[in-house]
Motif scaffolding. Structure first.
Motif, PDB file in Angstrom:
ATOM      1  N   GLN A   1       4.659 -35.476  34.086  1.00 52.66           N
ATOM      2  CA  GLN A   1       4.124 -36.822  34.256  1.00 52.66           C
ATOM      3  C   GLN A   1       3.864 -37.074  35.734  1.00 52.66           C
ATOM      4  O   GLN A   1       4.666 -36.726  36.585  1.00 52.66           O
ATOM      5  CB  GLN A   1       5.097 -37.860  33.715  1.00 52.66           C
ATOM      6  N   VAL A   2       2.727 -37.684  36.011  1.00 50.46           N
ATOM      7  CA  VAL A   2       2.359 -37.963  37.395  1.00 50.46           C
ATOM      8  C   VAL A   2       3.303 -39.010  37.983  1.00 50.46           C
ATOM      9  O   VAL A   2       3.601 -40.017  37.356  1.00 50.46           O
ATOM     10  CB  VAL A   2       0.909 -38.478  37.486  1.00 50.46           C
ATOM     11  N   GLN A   3       3.762 -38.741  39.188  1.00 55.76           N
ATOM     12  CA  GLN A   3       4.564 -39.720  39.915  1.00 55.76           C
ATOM     13  C   GLN A   3       3.903 -39.979  41.253  1.00 55.76           C
ATOM     14  O   GLN A   3       3.452 -39.047  41.927  1.00 55.76           O
ATOM     15  CB  GLN A   3       5.993 -39.217  40.108  1.00 55.76           C
ATOM     16  N   LEU A   4       3.859 -41.246  41.627  1.00 57.38           N
ATOM     17  CA  LEU A   4       3.231 -41.637  42.883  1.00 57.38           C
ATOM     18  C   LEU A   4       4.181 -42.561  43.637  1.00 57.38           C
ATOM     19  O   LEU A   4       4.736 -43.499  43.052  1.00 57.38           O
ATOM     20  CB  LEU A   4       1.906 -42.358  42.635  1.00 57.38           C
ATOM     21  N   VAL A   5       4.370 -42.294  44.913  1.00 58.47           N
ATOM     22  CA  VAL A   5       5.282 -43.085  45.734  1.00 58.47           C
ATOM     23  C   VAL A   5       4.566 -43.483  47.019  1.00 58.47           C
ATOM     24  O   VAL A   5       4.171 -42.626  47.809  1.00 58.47           O
ATOM     25  CB  VAL A   5       6.562 -42.303  46.069  1.00 58.47           C
ATOM     26  N   GLU A   6       4.426 -44.791  47.208  1.00 65.18           N
ATOM     27  CA  GLU A   6       3.756 -45.309  48.391  1.00 65.18           C
ATOM     28  C   GLU A   6       4.755 -45.539  49.530  1.00 65.18           C
ATOM     29  O   GLU A   6       5.928 -45.819  49.296  1.00 65.18           O
ATOM     30  CB  GLU A   6       3.061 -46.643  48.089  1.00 65.18           C
ATOM     31  N   SER A   7       4.250 -45.450  50.749  1.00 65.70           N
ATOM     32  CA  SER A   7       5.043 -45.779  51.930  1.00 65.70           C
ATOM     33  C   SER A   7       4.094 -46.198  53.048  1.00 65.70           C
ATOM     34  O   SER A   7       2.884 -45.987  52.954  1.00 65.70           O
ATOM     35  CB  SER A   7       5.901 -44.590  52.375  1.00 65.70           C
ATOM     36  N   GLY A   8       4.657 -46.799  54.090  1.00 62.80           N
ATOM     37  CA  GLY A   8       3.876 -47.114  55.275  1.00 62.80           C
ATOM     38  C   GLY A   8       3.510 -48.573  55.447  1.00 62.80           C
ATOM     39  O   GLY A   8       2.895 -48.945  56.444  1.00 62.80           O
ATOM     40  N   GLY A   9       3.870 -49.408  54.489  1.00 61.81           N
ATOM     41  CA  GLY A   9       3.555 -50.819  54.631  1.00 61.81           C
ATOM     42  C   GLY A   9       4.421 -51.482  55.689  1.00 61.81           C
ATOM     43  O   GLY A   9       5.341 -50.879  56.239  1.00 61.81           O
ATOM     44  N   GLY A  10       4.109 -52.740  55.975  1.00 61.24           N
ATOM     45  CA  GLY A  10       4.884 -53.479  56.957  1.00 61.24           C
ATOM     46  C   GLY A  10       4.166 -54.708  57.438  1.00 61.24           C
ATOM     47  O   GLY A  10       3.153 -55.124  56.860  1.00 61.24           O
ATOM     48  N   LEU A  11       4.677 -55.273  58.522  1.00 61.46           N
ATOM     49  CA  LEU A  11       4.096 -56.460  59.139  1.00 61.46           C
ATOM     50  C   LEU A  11       3.253 -56.027  60.332  1.00 61.46           C
ATOM     51  O   LEU A  11       3.718 -55.249  61.178  1.00 61.46           O
ATOM     52  CB  LEU A  11       5.205 -57.404  59.596  1.00 61.46           C
ATOM     53  N   VAL A  12       2.037 -56.527  60.403  1.00 64.68           N
ATOM     54  CA  VAL A  12       1.139 -56.176  61.499  1.00 64.68           C
ATOM     55  C   VAL A  12       0.361 -57.410  61.917  1.00 64.68           C
ATOM     56  O   VAL A  12       0.082 -58.303  61.088  1.00 64.68           O
ATOM     57  CB  VAL A  12       0.191 -55.027  61.083  1.00 64.68           C
TER      58      VAL A  12
END
Length: 123
Positions: free
Chosen positions: A1-12
């Protein structure tokens, strides 16, 4: 099963830049593209960019053209979204998702999703 994990967000701050990453695992050959979809507070999800995994063709919503760039790393197990000239309208939860279509910007066409990463553009 495909798994996707996001990262890199924040306040800018307005005018600033961020780079989002989507780590993909468990990919199967029936998936053809990865997209970035965002959801702002009180609004529906909107697809903003998509990349085909074999050819690397890219597609963008008009509101992010010239500002966002989608790409894959050499191993094609990470999809990146480089965002520049950010403004408060870009504030949203950003999701990466996989589709079995050749490409799409319609969130309904994506059937595997990550949990999202928050991007907030504010002074």
């Amino acid at each position: 099963q495909v798994q996707l994990v996001e990262s890199g967000g924040g306040l800018v701050q307005p005018g600033g830049s961020l780079r989002l990453s989507c780590a993909v695992s468990g990919f199967t050959p029936d998936y053809f593209a990865i997209g970035w979809i965002r959801q702002a507070p009180g609004k529906q999800r909107e697809g903003i960019s998509c990349i085909t995994l074999n050819e690397g063709y890219t597609y963008y919503r008009d509101s992010v053209k010239e500002r966002f760039i989608i790409s894959t790393d050499n191993a094609k197990n990470t999809v990146l979204l480089q965002m520049t000239s950010l403004n408060p309208d870009d504030t949203a939860v950003y999701y990466c998702a996989a589709t079995k279509l050749y490409w799409s910007l319609d969130p309904n066409d994506f059937d595997s999703w990550g949990r999202g990463t928050q991007v907030t553009v504010s002074q």
